[in-house]
Scaffold this active site. Structure first.
Site, short mmCIF file in Angstrom:
data_model
loop_
_atom_site.label_atom_id
_atom_site.label_comp_id
_atom_site.label_asym_id
_atom_site.label_seq_id
_atom_site.Cartn_x
_atom_site.Cartn_y
_atom_site.Cartn_z
CE1 TYR A 30 -2.98 -3.10 0.41
CE2 TYR A 30 -3.23 -2.58 2.74
CZ TYR A 30 -3.51 -3.38 1.66
OH TYR A 30 -4.33 -4.47 1.81
N GLY B 36 -19.51 -1.25 -1.79
CA GLY B 36 -20.50 -0.23 -1.47
C GLY B 36 -21.92 -0.59 -1.84
#
Length: 303
Positions: A51, A203
């Site tokens: 990341y 989502g």
């Protein structure tokens, strides 16, 4: 916040973990999110050396330095950035993992990693060599425990048989029920915990459900099926609560699951996730209703 034992380890992780990938590189903003998580009782923080080219680990380590002994830091290795940093290659070799852990320790500014995870894995890997690396790191005190992050049934079975891993991180949600039939029961039987990601299905299992649905659909759901199923889940299960709450409670209802790792880029998202973890448990009738509305997906690959 309630905590659950992670496999056979002495680590007890909060039912919601903070997925740190979405923190970004603004330290003050990331720090506010991490501090909000701590205030909500979250003690489990998941990052990876991949990341932000390692900057995420630096941010997490710095923000948690003052509470290091009270938290559980999980990170991952196996993906190796190219020199140009425009792509990465897969390297689960013993030599690489034993070097990567030292770099993660330096960035995290800690003497040990609570949970070190293989960030993927294929059946073609030299799995015994990878396990040997983790076992040596444990013996040397660099890591407390290890696990893998994988959705591949064939890889998971190999590690179940050959390793002392305590956890598997995998995608699991009401829309992705692939682990339910073969993977979750196996891991539960062996005393290996599951840490879930993708719980709100990009989502779609939130109150922004149809806004997040794509023209491509999701897994084996067509766009038309999502347009029918998502409002039905909301109507039947979440008329007076958020769909995110239902999604998180669905995962936590499985006995194999120790923690739901949820990403958050704002303090408000952290609070919403924590509230969902503290909500009322789903009744067995509600779980059955979810399963009747959604598909019992199966893993088609990685046999």
């Amino acid at each position: 916040m309630k905590k659950r034992q992670l496999g056979s380890s002495d680590l007890y992780v909060s039912e919601i973990g903070l997925g740190c990938m979405s923190l970004g590189t603004d330290y003050k903003k990331a720090q506010s999110v991490i501090e909000a998580a701590l205030a909500e009782g979250i003690n489990y923080f998941d990052t990876a050396d991949l990341y932000d080219f390692g900057e995420n680990e630096e941010i997490v380590g710095k923000a948690l330095r003052s509470v290091r002994e009270q938290v559980i830091i999980a990170t991952k290795a196996g993906n190796r950035w190219t020199d140009a940093k425009d792509s990465w290659t897969w390297d689960p070799s013993k030599a690489y993992i034993k070097e990567a852990v030292k770099q993660s320790l330096r960035r995290l500014d800690t003497d040990y990693i609570d949970l070190y995870q293989l960030h993927g894995g294929t059946i073609e890997d030299r799995i015994e060599e990878t396990i040997e690396a983790f076992e040596e790191l444990r013996a040397e005190g660099y890591i407390k425990y290890y696990g893998i992050s994988s959705i591949r049934p064939n890889v998971i079975r190999e590690y179940v048989q050959k390793s002392n891993m305590v956890s598997v991180m995998m995608q699991y949600s009401m829309l992705d029920r692939r682990p339910e039939e073969e993977v979750l029961p196996l891991l539960h039987e062996k005393g290996i915990s599951v840490v879930t990601r993708g719980t709100v299905a990009k989502g779609m299992l939130s109150d922004r459900m149809l806004e997040k649905a794509t023209a491509k659909g999701y897994l084996d759901y067509t766009p038309e099926e999502l347009e029918e199923i998502l409002p039905l889940l909301k109507e039947k299960l979440a008329p007076s609560r958020s769909l995110t709450e239902v999604a998180i409670q669905y995962n936590l209802s499985n006995p194999a699951v120790a923690s739901v790792v949820a990403g958050a880029s704002t303090v408000q998202q952290v609070k919403e996730n924590a509230r969902a973890a503290g909500a009322a448990l789903l009744a067995q009738e509600e779980i059955q209703l979810i399963r009747s509305i959604t598909k019992s997906n199966k893993y088609e690959q990685h046999r």
